[in-house]
Motif scaffolding. Sequence first.
Motif, mmCIF file in Angstrom:
data_model
loop_
_atom_site.group_PDB
_atom_site.id
_atom_site.type_symbol
_atom_site.label_atom_id
_atom_site.label_comp_id
_atom_site.label_asym_id
_atom_site.label_seq_id
_atom_site.Cartn_x
_atom_site.Cartn_y
_atom_site.Cartn_z
ATOM 1 N N PRO A 167 0.833 -1.201 0.000
ATOM 2 C CA PRO A 167 0.000 0.000 0.000
ATOM 3 C C PRO A 167 0.871 1.255 0.000
ATOM 4 C CG PRO A 167 0.139 -0.886 2.214
ATOM 5 C CD PRO A 167 0.922 -1.826 1.327
ATOM 6 N N ARG A 168 0.386 2.290 -0.631
ATOM 7 C CA ARG A 168 1.041 3.601 -0.583
ATOM 8 C C ARG A 168 0.031 4.657 -1.002
ATOM 9 N NH1 ARG A 168 2.038 5.412 -5.688
ATOM 10 N NH2 ARG A 168 2.677 3.976 -7.343
ATOM 11 N N GLN A 169 0.466 5.898 -1.052
ATOM 12 C CA GLN A 169 -0.410 6.986 -1.466
ATOM 13 C C GLN A 169 -0.184 7.305 -2.939
ATOM 14 O OE1 GLN A 169 0.766 9.924 1.527
ATOM 15 N NE2 GLN A 169 -1.225 9.670 2.509
ATOM 16 N N ALA A 170 -1.254 7.658 -3.621
ATOM 17 C CA ALA A 170 -1.167 8.010 -5.035
ATOM 18 C C ALA A 170 -0.414 9.324 -5.204
ATOM 19 C CB ALA A 170 -2.571 8.137 -5.630
ATOM 20 N N ASN A 171 0.441 9.382 -6.247
ATOM 21 C CA ASN A 171 1.067 10.661 -6.550
ATOM 22 C C ASN A 171 0.106 11.501 -7.401
ATOM 23 O OD1 ASN A 171 1.342 9.886 -9.332
ATOM 24 N ND2 ASN A 171 3.292 8.865 -8.860
ATOM 25 N N ALA A 172 0.506 12.703 -7.717
ATOM 26 C CA ALA A 172 -0.399 13.634 -8.404
ATOM 27 C C ALA A 172 -0.826 13.106 -9.770
ATOM 28 C CB ALA A 172 0.277 15.000 -8.542
#
Length: 251
Positions: free
Chosen positions: A195-200
Amino acid sequence: MPEQPPYLRIADELRRRIAEHEWTPGDRLPSRAQIAQECGVGENVVRRAQELLISQGALEGRAGSGTYVAAPSQRVRMVRSSAREQPAGSPFRADMKAVGKLGDWESRTEAKVPAPAEIAARLGVDEGDLCVRTVYEFLANGKPVQLSTSWEPYDLTAGTVVVLPEGGPHAGVGVVNRMAEIGITVSHAVEQPEPRQANAEEASLLGIQKASLVTHIRRTYYSDQGRPVETADIVVPAALCEIVYEVPIAR
């Protein structure tokens, strides 16, 4: 044990109120100032808590209007399994058909792209060796639900009818079937999800909030000789899709 950061405590409180139906889907939350006063924290703490819940799909921010409880959405099921490789057709289309959606994709291929260091390591080639890179945007009923960037060693398919994954007579049939056309048997794949955060850029393509949770899968296909023949970075938004793994049992 370290004390929980204040914004996580407030996020838990907001989740509790939603779970106990104090606020229901479509309800507008009180102002940040009001929540901050009720909970004894600053407005920035409330803002961070709300941003977290927006990224997780529990809340919805509306510009100029406020923050609302998001309507529950049915996530698209995506099955990861070697058993789903088909002689013809696409496992992705099969997954979408199973949930009553039309699966399709858009792609862009570049040949002779130098391999970055990480991709070279995954493919067992030297950094800078030429690869075929294909960028995919997978769609369910026309809406993006998955991104993928695929890399194949150029020397593996150069001069063959399958050098372009989405071109020629074997376009769109998947790595396993394309490699079979040039006498390469793909025996297995290795996937590493995290899991991670979406980039722009990912958020823009997927139509989600920046920093929303995604599952990033690093997948590599191997031939029966042990050579990596393709590697890909697959990005799936957690709020829109659920990933299910089928594990074959040897008998």
